[in-house]
Design a protein around this motif. Structure first.
Motif, PDB file in Angstrom:
ATOM      1  N   ILE A  25      20.095-164.145  22.242  1.00  0.00           N
ATOM      2  CA  ILE A  25      18.943-165.006  21.947  1.00  0.00           C
ATOM      3  C   ILE A  25      19.449-166.241  21.215  1.00  0.00           C
ATOM      4  O   ILE A  25      20.125-166.126  20.188  1.00  0.00           O
ATOM      5  CB  ILE A  25      17.899-164.269  21.096  1.00  0.00           C
ATOM      6  CG1 ILE A  25      17.325-163.084  21.872  1.00  0.00           C
ATOM      7  CG2 ILE A  25      16.786-165.219  20.657  1.00  0.00           C
ATOM      8  CD1 ILE A  25      16.358-162.232  21.082  1.00  0.00           C
ATOM      9  N   GLU A  27      18.535-169.827  19.306  1.00  0.00           N
ATOM     10  CA  GLU A  27      17.503-170.625  18.650  1.00  0.00           C
ATOM     11  C   GLU A  27      18.199-171.672  17.797  1.00  0.00           C
ATOM     12  O   GLU A  27      18.983-171.347  16.905  1.00  0.00           O
ATOM     13  CB  GLU A  27      16.601-169.744  17.781  1.00  0.00           C
ATOM     14  CG  GLU A  27      15.441-170.515  17.152  1.00  0.00           C
ATOM     15  CD  GLU A  27      14.544-169.615  16.329  1.00  0.00           C
ATOM     16  OE1 GLU A  27      13.883-168.736  16.929  1.00  0.00           O
ATOM     17  OE2 GLU A  27      14.512-169.771  15.098  1.00  0.00           O
ATOM     18  N   TYR A  42      12.830-158.905  15.130  1.00  0.00           N
ATOM     19  CA  TYR A  42      12.992-160.313  15.498  1.00  0.00           C
ATOM     20  C   TYR A  42      11.653-160.805  16.021  1.00  0.00           C
ATOM     21  O   TYR A  42      11.041-160.165  16.885  1.00  0.00           O
ATOM     22  CB  TYR A  42      14.063-160.502  16.566  1.00  0.00           C
ATOM     23  CG  TYR A  42      13.969-161.844  17.257  1.00  0.00           C
ATOM     24  CD1 TYR A  42      14.335-163.015  16.590  1.00  0.00           C
ATOM     25  CD2 TYR A  42      13.484-161.956  18.560  1.00  0.00           C
ATOM     26  CE1 TYR A  42      14.229-164.247  17.214  1.00  0.00           C
ATOM     27  CE2 TYR A  42      13.380-163.175  19.188  1.00  0.00           C
ATOM     28  CZ  TYR A  42      13.751-164.325  18.507  1.00  0.00           C
ATOM     29  OH  TYR A  42      13.629-165.539  19.118  1.00  0.00           O
ATOM     30  N   ASN A  43      11.183-161.912  15.502  1.00  0.00           N
ATOM     31  CA  ASN A  43       9.883-162.440  15.894  1.00  0.00           C
ATOM     32  C   ASN A  43      10.043-163.854  16.433  1.00  0.00           C
ATOM     33  O   ASN A  43      10.375-164.778  15.683  1.00  0.00           O
ATOM     34  CB  ASN A  43       8.914-162.442  14.710  1.00  0.00           C
ATOM     35  CG  ASN A  43       7.468-162.381  15.160  1.00  0.00           C
ATOM     36  OD1 ASN A  43       7.162-162.644  16.326  1.00  0.00           O
ATOM     37  ND2 ASN A  43       6.580-162.039  14.250  1.00  0.00           N
ATOM     38  N   LYS A  44       9.831-163.992  17.712  1.00  0.00           N
ATOM     39  CA  LYS A  44       9.974-165.300  18.351  1.00  0.00           C
ATOM     40  C   LYS A  44       9.008-166.320  17.775  1.00  0.00           C
ATOM     41  O   LYS A  44       9.324-167.509  17.657  1.00  0.00           O
ATOM     42  CB  LYS A  44       9.747-165.146  19.858  1.00  0.00           C
ATOM     43  CG  LYS A  44       9.857-166.433  20.649  1.00  0.00           C
ATOM     44  CD  LYS A  44       9.607-166.177  22.130  1.00  0.00           C
ATOM     45  CE  LYS A  44       9.677-167.472  22.937  1.00  0.00           C
ATOM     46  NZ  LYS A  44       9.415-167.223  24.376  1.00  0.00           N
ATOM     47  N   THR A  45       7.807-165.863  17.393  1.00  0.00           N
ATOM     48  CA  THR A  45       6.785-166.798  16.912  1.00  0.00           C
ATOM     49  C   THR A  45       7.159-167.434  15.581  1.00  0.00           C
ATOM     50  O   THR A  45       6.594-168.467  15.215  1.00  0.00           O
ATOM     51  CB  THR A  45       5.435-166.088  16.755  1.00  0.00           C
ATOM     52  OG1 THR A  45       5.576-165.021  15.817  1.00  0.00           O
ATOM     53  CG2 THR A  45       4.981-165.502  18.076  1.00  0.00           C
ATOM     54  N   VAL A  47       9.649-169.075  14.932  1.00  0.00           N
ATOM     55  CA  VAL A  47      10.478-170.269  15.121  1.00  0.00           C
ATOM     56  C   VAL A  47       9.865-171.448  14.373  1.00  0.00           C
ATOM     57  O   VAL A  47      10.588-172.298  13.822  1.00  0.00           O
ATOM     58  CB  VAL A  47      10.644-170.589  16.632  1.00  0.00           C
ATOM     59  CG1 VAL A  47       9.305-170.859  17.290  1.00  0.00           C
ATOM     60  CG2 VAL A  47      11.578-171.777  16.821  1.00  0.00           C
ATOM     61  N   TRP A 543       0.711-164.932  21.530  1.00  0.00           N
ATOM     62  CA  TRP A 543       1.549-165.568  20.510  1.00  0.00           C
ATOM     63  C   TRP A 543       1.097-165.047  19.149  1.00  0.00           C
ATOM     64  O   TRP A 543       0.028-165.360  18.672  1.00  0.00           O
ATOM     65  CB  TRP A 543       1.375-167.081  20.581  1.00  0.00           C
ATOM     66  CG  TRP A 543       2.264-167.864  19.666  1.00  0.00           C
ATOM     67  CD1 TRP A 543       1.925-168.409  18.463  1.00  0.00           C
ATOM     68  CD2 TRP A 543       3.626-168.221  19.885  1.00  0.00           C
ATOM     69  NE1 TRP A 543       2.990-169.068  17.919  1.00  0.00           N
ATOM     70  CE2 TRP A 543       4.052-168.976  18.772  1.00  0.00           C
ATOM     71  CE3 TRP A 543       4.530-167.968  20.905  1.00  0.00           C
ATOM     72  CZ2 TRP A 543       5.335-169.492  18.662  1.00  0.00           C
ATOM     73  CZ3 TRP A 543       5.811-168.481  20.785  1.00  0.00           C
ATOM     74  CH2 TRP A 543       6.204-169.231  19.680  1.00  0.00           C
TER      75      TRP A 543
END
Length: 603
Positions: A25, A27, A42-45, A47, A543
């Motif tokens: 991943i 970022e 792990y939380n994509k939101t 970011v 989301w």
């Protein structure tokens, strides 16, 4: 254990490790390896959260340098004393992971940075930094503590993307998380290995045993940060910055008022402004913990976005300054009928000659019954009623973000939020909702431009709020607001309502102020006039917060991950079972005592 036994143990670990179980991943400039199982959170939101934190850190480092130079020029005192960073032993990684991307090395560590599996990644300070640190009056590179690191993505982004960062300490009390963090440190190469170190430790204990050692402390827990507050405010150096996230919004916004009081020492109200109140409750809680150690806070940026609140406060030590804390706190009275709200400061000051006396605030701020509609009040608080943003900081952060657009994956979102914050009235706590006012009166709503013009023409200030697109901040008292609405209703009549309703009582009174609805020049902000985006939709469906690490994904999590994701997971599980059947093994689902009873309902 001799050397041969150690080598055998390492070989066994390498044999158990399968690179195909990991997904890379990326970022920003950091890359992490995530296991197929939900072992590490792990939380994509988040970011948006991480990008905003990086932007604040860059501004903090710049401001810190300016403040230090100003102090040296005045020759009144030297910079804050920072103890020399201790040498730390190195950390665990698996070399076979580096082959996942067809031999891609990502700037991997050389032999001098070789890491053993059972030791943390060593922190070796840049030689130039050592020279600077030895020079009298020079600032040492700032030290950062990420108290709850999980995969270590945030710490790695700090190390790789924020210029001038010295040491980044990543903590977690979960063994799987620490192993993942150390693996990711190695995967991110020599820069990460030289700056980031990971420890298996209780963050509370670690911060208590390292008082005033970190220039920046980052708290981003899964839920409430209240249990970390006491130790966090002690571990920040004077003038340092504490970054704190709270994701328990149901508690902070009034869903469980008694729980909020037990965690944060404040009772929330369920008004339209509840998300801003959540911010102010969190800041008041940090101030309360800081005051116990003769420290106080200065908020520089406070943000509500997505599903959480995030505050950035600077911490200072002064036994005299904490006497002003009651002046920054207020109780809130909210009418149960018309939602009018009033603030009552806890303290006040009187000045005589050159002396200043601090006294209890005058009260009560309101009568037993609302003067507008005659209903009772609910009382909440105390909340932080002083400014929650430093507009100079906000401007600097926004300029940095715009000048480095390509360095922020969530540029559009954070620039929109910062733009809206830059236009907020800094000295007005909470806000009202125009639609809520009209719902009380059962009338059609004027446009925001018309209503804002009426307030400006009456001699008051008004602005939007980053928390709510329909929120309006104004220093106009509630009786002026209701007079404006009465004048609006005269031109836009409403149907007759029962006389005991709040709207009927309000409209029964004649307006004292005759509102002027002529369009005012300042009725549109600069961003609105230029049609700059200020409130953006979520980039994708579902989301929001993801599952806590370690929990198995089932069909009940469709609201978090989406039907497609759930079905994909179950189809993969079914394929594995078919493979097991071919090999003559019993399917894994039959070996489990508790199986998801409806795995195919979403197909």
């Amino acid at each position: 254990m001799d050397g041969a036994d150690e080598r055998n143990g390492d070989e066994e670990k390498h044999q158990k490790f399968d690179p195909n179980d990991f997904t890379v991943i990326k970022e920003g400039e950091a890359e992490i390896l995530m296991h197929a199982k939900n072992e590490v959170f792990y939380n994509k939101t988040q970011v948006n959260n991480r990008d905003m934190s990086i932007a604040v850190l860059r501004t903090f480092i710049s401001k810190r340098k300016q403040e230090h130079e100003a102090i040296l020029s005045r020759k009144t005192r030297t910079g804050p004393k920072v103890e020399e960073e201790p040498a730390v032993d190195p950390e665990a990684v698996v070399d076979s992971v580096m082959q996942l991307q067809n031999g891609k090395t990502n700037g991997k560590c050389d032999a001098s940075h070789k890491i053993a599996q059972d030791e943390p990644c060593s922190f070796s300070e840049d030689p130039t930094s050592n020279q600077e640190g030895k020079s009298k009056g020079e600032l040492k590179p700032p030290r950062v503590l990420e108290a709850l690191s999980a995969s270590g993505l945030r710490a790695l982004r700090y190390a790789r993307e924020v210029d001038g960062i010295g040491q980044v300490v990543a903590l977690d009390n979960d063994k799987a998380s620490v192993e993942a963090c150390r693996r990711n440190i190695k995967y991110n190469g020599s820069v990460a290995c030289s700056k980031v170190e990971s420890h298996l430790a209780d963050a509370r204990v670690y911060m208590l045993t390292h008082p005033k050692e970190f220039d920046m402390v980052d708290l981003d827990p899964y839920g409430s940060p209240s249990v970390f507050m006491d130790s966090a405010v002690q571990s920040v150096v004077d003038g340092g910055i504490l970054m704190c996230t709270a994701t328990d919004m149901a508690v902070l916004c009034g869903g469980n008022g008694e729980v909020c009081y037990s965690k944060y020492g404040s009772y929330p109200l369920r008004g339209k402004y509840c998300h801003e109140m959540a911010l102010r409750i969190l800041i008041a809680c940090i101030e309360s913990h800081a005051n116990r150690y003769k420290r106080y806070i200065v908020p520089v940026l406070s943000v509500q976005m997505d599903f959480y609140v995030r505050v950035f406060v600077r911490i200072y030590t002064s036994a005299g300054a904490i006497k002003n804390t009651p002046l920054k706190l207020s109780y809130v009275y909210q009418c149960t009928g018309c939602d009018s709200f009033h603030l009552q400061p806890i303290g006040r000051t009187i000045t005589k000659n050159t002396s200043v006396r601090r006294l209890p605030g005058f009260g009560p701020a309101v009568a037993q019954e609302c003067s507008d509609c005659g209903k009772k009040y609910n009382m909440g608080g105390p909340i932080w009623s002083a400014p929650i943003h430093d507009q100079e900081w906000v401007t600097s952060i926004l300029e940095d973000v715009k000048s480095s657009k390509d360095r922020y994956p969530a540029f559009n979102r954070i620039s929109a939020i910062l733009t809206t914050i830059s236009e907020e009235l800094p000295d007005v706590p909470l806000f009202m909702s125009l639609h809520n006012l009209c719902a009380t009166l059962k009338c059609t709503s004027p446009s925001a431009v018309i209503f804002r013009s009426a307030v400006i023409n009456a001699g008051y200030r008004i602005s939007g709020s980053h928390v709510n697109p329909l929120g309006l901040k104004t220093d106009a008292p509630m009786d002026v607001i209701w007079d404006i609405m009465r004048c609006w209703v005269k031109n836009h009549p409403v149907k007759t309502q029962p006389p005991d309703q709040a709207g009927s009582v309000i409209l029964a009174k004649e307006p004292v102020l005759q509102a002027n609805f002529a369009r005012a020049d300042a009725s549109l902000s600069k961003a609105q006039a230029k049609k700059v985006a200020r409130f953006l939709p979520n980039p994708e469906r579902h989301w929001g917060p993801k599952l806590r690490a370690g929990r198995q994904i089932t069909s009940k999590h469709v609201s978090l991950l989406g039907a497609d994701a759930i079905n994909g997971i179950h189809s993969n599980n079914n394929n594995k079972e078919e493979e097991e059947k071919v090999e003559g093994d019993e399917p894994a689902s039959k070996r489990k005592k508790a199986e998801d009873p409806t795995p195919n309902l979403l197909s």
